[in-house]
Design a protein around this motif. Structure first.
Motif: not given
Length: 452
Positions: A173-174, A176-181, A185
């Motif tokens: 989960a960490i 996936i979130i960091l990949d997006y950021l 982004q």
């Protein structure tokens, strides 16, 4: 000694250990698959090709962790089956210490050989640049990767499969979130993907260390009780060596595929191979999850001399991996465009090449599941040499096909090397497994008669 294994039937034991293990493997596989999703959509085929060039290096790093995790885990379960809890605790600490010792050595080796591995695969300048960006971060943080690969396996062998799975889910989960950021982004490219993975693995490592020294662990470590055993360290390495070789095989074969695709094709073919690899890995992770799930109880049954339980658990595992492999193969062939679109839905050339790869490369996909189960079975019963034979055979049989077939059939020959070599290896490995299981069954019957 009382244990969960001895108090439940085979089906319950199988479900209790394989379901968390499969979930854990699929979740851990998300580290790379999620990277592929973001890179395929926001960077393109050159990014996919670049990350695939790094796969051999990633396999080298993961190999060390899984070798120690499975080798140490098998010894712990055998010790517990024999009732030797003090020995099991010493084995656990020795395994953890090995992770950091060999992890530091891996950092040095991987950092200096990764540029060589990337360059010899042959690629375009931009693809090589992407690969170097990803590899530099992965190699410098190899200790975290090794620990994150091994420690959940050790926790699972301590009869805490749900905790092991939960930690991996948190890590994924960490990531996936960091990949997006980092990728979407902040547009950090492949460097962002690597940093996201490293941070997630660091979190998993720290959480696992906390578990080993907490009251949650059935073999709780304390500063006063920990001792390192060189003899046990050697046993861990010897027992897990077959897994190391299996991962080295994957590393070598991926590198050879990349080189051949560049020789007979282009970076688009390497990108297609990357997508096929992600889709193949979903089944491979399932099979490996089932294999690693049955390893603790098989090792326990081996230590407790419960031969019938070993045979029944093995048969159930083989049945599940075969059926699931056939189902996944059908899904890939019925809905190829939709599934490929998860990674890239705009590049027509990439989509067409990937579809061709799926059709040829994975035609005997379910045999890979058989080899994974067979190798881990032999490892679980302390037959490291036979496990090594399956792993080495997988490498040796495929190489001639990869050398010869492309000369006759070009790109299609590269895709066909895997299924043809799998067919040959199955004719060798299946009789070996059958002979071992039946021989052990006869020994068990003799032992039962003598005991009565």
């Amino acid at each position: 000694m009382s244990s969960y294994y001895s108090n439940t039937n085979i089906r319950q034991t199988f479900l209790r250990y394989t379901i968390p293990s499969v979930v854990a493997m699929l979740v851990s596989g998300l580290y790379q698959i999620v990277d592929g999703f973001f890179i395929g959509h926001f960077i393109g085929y050159e990014g996919l090709a670049g990350i695939n060039l790094v796969w051999p290096v990633i396999c080298l790093i993961s190999a060390v962790g899984v070798m120690i995790g499975l080798g140490c885990g098998s010894l712990i379960s055998i010790n517990r089956g024999e009732g030797n809890l003090v020995t099991a605790k010493q084995t656990l600490f020795t395994g953890i210490a090995l992770l950091f010792i060999l992890g530091l050595l891996t950092v040095i080796v991987a950092y200096y050989i990764s540029p060589i591995i990337l360059k010899i695969q042959g690629t375009s300048e931009q693809t090589l640049l992407y690969g170097m960006q990803y590899a530099e971060i992965c190699t410098l943080s190899a200790v975290f990767s090794i620990c994150a690969a091994a420690m959940p396996l050790l926790i699972r062998n301590l009869e805490s499969p749900k905790i092991a799975t939960g930690l991996l889910i948190i890590g994924a989960a960490i990531n996936i979130i960091l990949d997006y950021l980092f990728i979407v982004q902040w547009q950090w490219g492949l460097q962002g993907a690597a940093i996201a993975t490293v941070i997630a693995q660091l979190v998993v490592m720290v959480a696992c260390l906390f578990y080993f020294f907490s009251s949650l662990s059935s073999l709780r470590l304390t500063l006063e009780s920990i001792t390192f055993s060189l003899n046990k360290a050697v046993k861990v390495i010897k027992l897990g060596l077959s897994t190391l070789v299996m991962y080295l095989y994957i590393s070598f074969v991926v590198a050879l595929h990349n080189w051949l695709f560049m020789k007979y094709g282009s970076p688009v073919d390497v990108g297609a191979f990357a997508i096929v690899g992600y889709l193949m890995s979903l089944y491979y992770l399932l099979a490996e999850g089932i294999a690693e799930g049955i390893q603790p109880p098989i090792s326990y049954y081996f230590g407790a001399n419960q031969v019938n339980n070993i045979e029944n658990l093995l048969k159930l595992a083989l049945k599940i991996v075969t059926i699931s492999g056939i189902i996944w193969l059908l899904v890939l062939n019925i809905f190829p465009i939709t599934i490929i679109g998860v990674f890239n839905d705009v590049d027509i050339e990439l989509i067409n090449k990937t579809q061709n790869g799926l059709r040829l490369h994975l035609i005997l996909l379910f045999l890979d599941g058989f080899f994974v189960i067979a190798a881990v079975y032999f490892l679980a019963i302390n037959q490291g040499a036979k496990s090594l034979m399956v792993s080495v055979g997988n490498m040796l049989v495929q190489i001639p096909f990869l050398i010869l077939l492309p000369q006759w059939f070009g790109i299609n020959g590269i895709w066909l090397a895997l299924p043809l070599s799998n067919m040959v290896l199955f004719l060798i490995a299946a009789p070996m497994l059958w002979k071992d299981v039946k021989g052990r069954s006869k020994q068990g019957q003799t032992y039962a008669l003598a005991k009565s």
